[in-house]
Every structure is written in C-alpha cells, then in structure tokens.
Design a protein around this motif. Structure first.
Motif, PDB file in Angstrom:
ATOM      1  N   ILE A   1     -27.526 -50.095  17.787  1.00 27.54           N
ATOM      2  CA  ILE A   1     -27.995 -50.712  16.377  1.00 27.54           C
ATOM      3  C   ILE A   1     -27.534 -52.114  15.666  1.00 27.54           C
ATOM      4  O   ILE A   1     -27.661 -53.166  15.563  1.00 27.54           O
ATOM      5  CB  ILE A   1     -26.939 -49.467  16.308  1.00 27.54           C
ATOM      6  CG1 ILE A   1     -27.308 -48.237  15.918  1.00 27.54           C
ATOM      7  CG2 ILE A   1     -26.075 -49.972  14.254  1.00 27.54           C
ATOM      8  CD1 ILE A   1     -26.320 -47.056  15.522  1.00 27.54           C
TER       9      ILE A   1
ATOM     10  N   LEU B   1     -29.535 -54.526  13.433  1.00 27.46           N
ATOM     11  CA  LEU B   1     -28.234 -55.296  12.157  1.00 27.46           C
ATOM     12  C   LEU B   1     -28.293 -56.622  12.212  1.00 27.46           C
ATOM     13  O   LEU B   1     -28.283 -56.968  11.546  1.00 27.46           O
ATOM     14  CB  LEU B   1     -27.412 -55.076  11.980  1.00 27.46           C
ATOM     15  CG  LEU B   1     -26.425 -53.173  12.586  1.00 27.46           C
ATOM     16  CD1 LEU B   1     -25.366 -53.451  12.541  1.00 27.46           C
ATOM     17  CD2 LEU B   1     -26.788 -52.641  10.286  1.00 27.46           C
TER      18      LEU B   1
ATOM     19  N   VAL C   1     -37.555 -48.982  11.420  1.00 21.98           N
ATOM     20  CA  VAL C   1     -36.031 -48.442  12.160  1.00 21.98           C
ATOM     21  C   VAL C   1     -36.149 -47.224  12.154  1.00 21.98           C
ATOM     22  O   VAL C   1     -35.444 -46.331  13.339  1.00 21.98           O
ATOM     23  CB  VAL C   1     -34.367 -48.379  10.746  1.00 21.98           C
ATOM     24  CG1 VAL C   1     -33.609 -47.717  11.531  1.00 21.98           C
ATOM     25  CG2 VAL C   1     -35.143 -49.715  10.542  1.00 21.98           C
TER      26      VAL C   1
ATOM     27  N   ALA D   1     -35.534 -52.335   5.148  1.00 23.73           N
ATOM     28  CA  ALA D   1     -34.613 -51.163   5.801  1.00 23.73           C
ATOM     29  C   ALA D   1     -32.948 -52.191   5.241  1.00 23.73           C
ATOM     30  O   ALA D   1     -32.981 -52.923   4.972  1.00 23.73           O
ATOM     31  CB  ALA D   1     -33.958 -50.884   6.835  1.00 23.73           C
ATOM     32  N   GLN D   2     -31.971 -51.000   4.011  1.00 24.07           N
ATOM     33  CA  GLN D   2     -31.102 -51.914   3.763  1.00 24.07           C
ATOM     34  C   GLN D   2     -29.788 -51.044   4.466  1.00 24.07           C
ATOM     35  O   GLN D   2     -29.686 -50.046   4.272  1.00 24.07           O
ATOM     36  CB  GLN D   2     -31.065 -52.088   2.266  1.00 24.07           C
ATOM     37  CG  GLN D   2     -32.012 -51.836   1.047  1.00 24.07           C
ATOM     38  CD  GLN D   2     -32.040 -53.223   1.055  1.00 24.07           C
ATOM     39  OE1 GLN D   2     -30.926 -53.685   0.748  1.00 24.07           O
ATOM     40  NE2 GLN D   2     -33.217 -53.783   1.205  1.00 24.07           N
ATOM     41  N   TYR D   3     -29.277 -52.074   5.108  1.00 23.97           N
ATOM     42  CA  TYR D   3     -28.682 -51.464   5.909  1.00 23.97           C
ATOM     43  C   TYR D   3     -27.238 -51.289   5.311  1.00 23.97           C
ATOM     44  O   TYR D   3     -26.155 -52.021   5.678  1.00 23.97           O
ATOM     45  CB  TYR D   3     -27.826 -52.249   7.116  1.00 23.97           C
ATOM     46  CG  TYR D   3     -29.911 -53.580   7.839  1.00 23.97           C
ATOM     47  CD1 TYR D   3     -30.026 -51.692   8.527  1.00 23.97           C
ATOM     48  CD2 TYR D   3     -30.157 -54.083   8.431  1.00 23.97           C
ATOM     49  CE1 TYR D   3     -31.417 -52.433   8.574  1.00 23.97           C
ATOM     50  CE2 TYR D   3     -31.058 -54.261   9.023  1.00 23.97           C
ATOM     51  CZ  TYR D   3     -31.560 -53.231   9.824  1.00 23.97           C
ATOM     52  OH  TYR D   3     -33.006 -53.454   9.929  1.00 23.97           O
TER      53      TYR D   3
ATOM     54  N   GLN E   1     -21.245 -54.153   9.600  1.00 28.69           N
ATOM     55  CA  GLN E   1     -21.840 -55.625   9.430  1.00 28.69           C
ATOM     56  C   GLN E   1     -21.929 -55.494  11.589  1.00 28.69           C
ATOM     57  O   GLN E   1     -21.532 -55.603  12.161  1.00 28.69           O
ATOM     58  CB  GLN E   1     -20.821 -56.645   9.319  1.00 28.69           C
ATOM     59  CG  GLN E   1     -20.461 -56.687   7.833  1.00 28.69           C
ATOM     60  CD  GLN E   1     -22.020 -56.620   7.335  1.00 28.69           C
ATOM     61  OE1 GLN E   1     -22.742 -57.649   7.877  1.00 28.69           O
ATOM     62  NE2 GLN E   1     -22.796 -56.392   5.902  1.00 28.69           N
TER      63      GLN E   1
ATOM     64  N   LEU F   1     -27.390 -47.429   8.803  1.00 27.54           N
ATOM     65  CA  LEU F   1     -28.981 -48.610   9.157  1.00 27.54           C
ATOM     66  C   LEU F   1     -30.490 -47.956   7.453  1.00 27.54           C
ATOM     67  O   LEU F   1     -31.059 -48.065   7.747  1.00 27.54           O
ATOM     68  CB  LEU F   1     -30.209 -47.777  10.356  1.00 27.54           C
ATOM     69  CG  LEU F   1     -29.056 -48.470  11.372  1.00 27.54           C
ATOM     70  CD1 LEU F   1     -29.233 -47.728  11.964  1.00 27.54           C
ATOM     71  CD2 LEU F   1     -28.056 -49.676  11.259  1.00 27.54           C
TER      72      LEU F   1
END
Length: 315
Positions: free
Chosen positions: A75, A79, A88, A144-146, A150, A274
């Motif tokens: 993961i 990122l 993803v 994809a918006q994570y 961070q 994720l």
C-alpha cells in the motif's frame, strides 16, 4: 485462570520462537535486497505481464513488494503511483490472495502443507482473478483518490554497516510485533479452551466445517486464520494440529480455504483509504475460498486420493 495464563504465555513464547525462525531471516534478506539491484531486476522482468493483468508497468512495484513483504508495504508503494481505480482494485484483489508469500509459505510448510500447493493456489488465484476482472470490468478508468494516508518515504541509508543494522532492526521489530500479537492471543485461546468455550464454538461451527468437507475440530484453525491471518494465526493452527488431532486432509482443505481468504477483516479494511470498493473485494475472497475448497474436496473424494492417503497414514 492463573494456570491458563501461564500455559498461554508458554505456548505463545514457543510459537513466537517457531515462527521467528522463519520470519527473522526472511525479513532480514528482503530488507537487504532492497539496497541491491535484485528487486528492480525482478520488477523489470515481470513488467511485460502487467498488460495482460490490466495493469501498467509501474504496478509491478507494489505487486513485487507486497509478495516479498506484506500488504502495508504494498500500500505504501501504491500511494506513490498514479493509478486508476480499476488498477488499484486489481492490485488489491491480487495482493489479498498473494502477499507476504515467503513468510506465509514457510508457516504453511511448518504445519505440513506442501510448498507447491501454497504457491500454485495463491499465485494462481492472484493472476486468474486479475485476468478475469480486467476482461469483465469495463469501468474504473478514473484516477484513484487516496484518502488521508500519506506514503512514508524510507530513510536513506548508506554504508554496509548502516544497511545491515537497518535490516537487523527491521527483522527484530518484526519479531517483537509477532510476540506482541501471538502471546496475548495464545493466552486468550488457552483461557477459552479451559472454560470450554472453544469446544462450544467448534460444535457451533461444525455444520460449516462439515459442509466444506472438514471435521469440527478444524473450526479453531479456520477461525484463527480468518481473523488473524496465516502468520499470526499460525500459533493456533500449530497448537490445533498438535493438541486437537486435525487430520492431514482437514488441514490441507483448511489451508486451501485460508490461502484464498485469511485475515479477511483486516486485509479488507486497510484498502478503504485507497478509494476502491471494498465490499466486492470481501465477497470475491469469501466466494472464491468456499468454491475452491468445495471443488478440491469433491475432486479428491471422487478420485479416491484422500482415501489412499489416509490408508497410507494408518499403515
């Protein structure tokens, strides 16, 4: 109660030692390989396969890291990449079936499951699921918006001594984390056993285990793997094999199920940040595990393989 705690601590320490002999050297070797050209070479070698799986070449990075290490490391790599929702999701499904492969394969072998069966099952499910999802799902092309997680960049380490020290530290922390999970788990399991709660639970689970072709004494093994995973749940698995008389047939079927679906709650929830749909991920793992276990059990039963194996065992 005090005797249960003492026995739980003893079993936990024994289990930590047993698993630590697998986890420490593997973690140490992989940590050292991260400072060599080996991992980049492996990533470059499998990049041509990515297109067939519906993935870009960069997706090879979390795939390789996740199989060598664990889902958290994978993961962290995801990122750092700009991937689509579909990519993803495919990675999440693949890594759910096949992650921490070296350590968890060692654990499976420790309780008597053949290495070839582990590799064929886990890698086969990973690649087959990716191909099917890529062919069936036509959506998910948006980026994809994570969420809020961070990626943490690794501290730069130089010099042979510093690299070796960092690798030993990572391996040592892995053993410490193992002990902090396994020892309390063994204490709780021992208390539940002494209170006869696990026996009642096994009896309640017996219709499910029987429907999957296993005896009811396998239910403790199944529950441990489902909740805690193959590595951390292996302590209960090893103890069940030694104390509960789990047969070779039942152990193999249980691991076939757990190789498709272990630590199902944790391994599903950690993918939420994720930005992918996790319910399909959960249902895919459960469905594949049930179907695969039933199919393998049926094939073995019809072919008479299990009967011959049990006959040899009794000789």
């Amino acid at each position: 109660m005090i005797n249960s705690i003492k026995k739980g601590i003893q079993v936990g320490l024994k289990t930590t030692w047993t698993l630590g002999k697998i986890i420490f050297p593997v973690t140490l070797i992989v940590a050292l390989l991260q400072y060599t050209p080996v991992l980049p070479w492996i990533i470059e070698a499998i990049t041509p396969l990515m297109k067939l799986l519906g993935l870009s070449g960069d997706a090879a990075i979390p795939l390789v890291i996740g199989n060598f290490l664990n889902l958290y490391a994978a993961i962290g790599a995801i990122l750092t990449l700009d991937l689509t929702v579909k990519e993803v999701f495919i990675l999440a499904v693949m890594l759910s079936f096949s992650h921490n492969l070296i350590v968890e394969s060692g654990v499976a072998m420790k309780v008597g499951v053949k290495l070839w069966l582990v590799l064929v099952t886990r890698l086969g499910l990973a690649f087959l699921s990716a191909i099917v999802i890529n062919l069936v799902w036509q959506g998910g092309s948006e980026t994809a918006q994570y969420g809020m997680i961070q990626a943490q960049s690794d501290e730069q380490v130089s010099g042979l001594g510093s690299i070796l020290l960092a690798a030993v530290e990572k391996a040592g922390l892995g053993i410490l984390q193992l002990a902090l999970i396994v020892i309390p788990l063994m204490i709780v399991i021992q208390i539940l056993k002494d209170l006869q709660w696990l026996k009642k639970f096994s009896q309640g689970m017996s219709p499910i285990t029987r429907s999957l072709g296993m005896n009811e004494n396998t239910s403790t093994t199944m529950a441990a793997g489902l909740l805690f995973g193959l590595a951390y749940g292996a302590g209960v698995v090893i103890q069940a094999v030694e104390e509960d008389g789990v047969s070779k047939k039942d152990l193999t079927l249980a691991f076939i199920f757990l190789m498709a679906c272990h630590a199902v709650v944790e391994d599903t929830l950690i993918f939420i940040p994720l930005g992918i749909p996790v319910w399909p991920l959960f249902l895919i793992r459960i469905g594949v595990a049930i179907a695969l276990t039933l199919i393998v059990g049926l094939i073995w039963k019809k072919s008479g393989i299990l009967t011959r194996k049990e006959a040899k065992t009794n000789l």
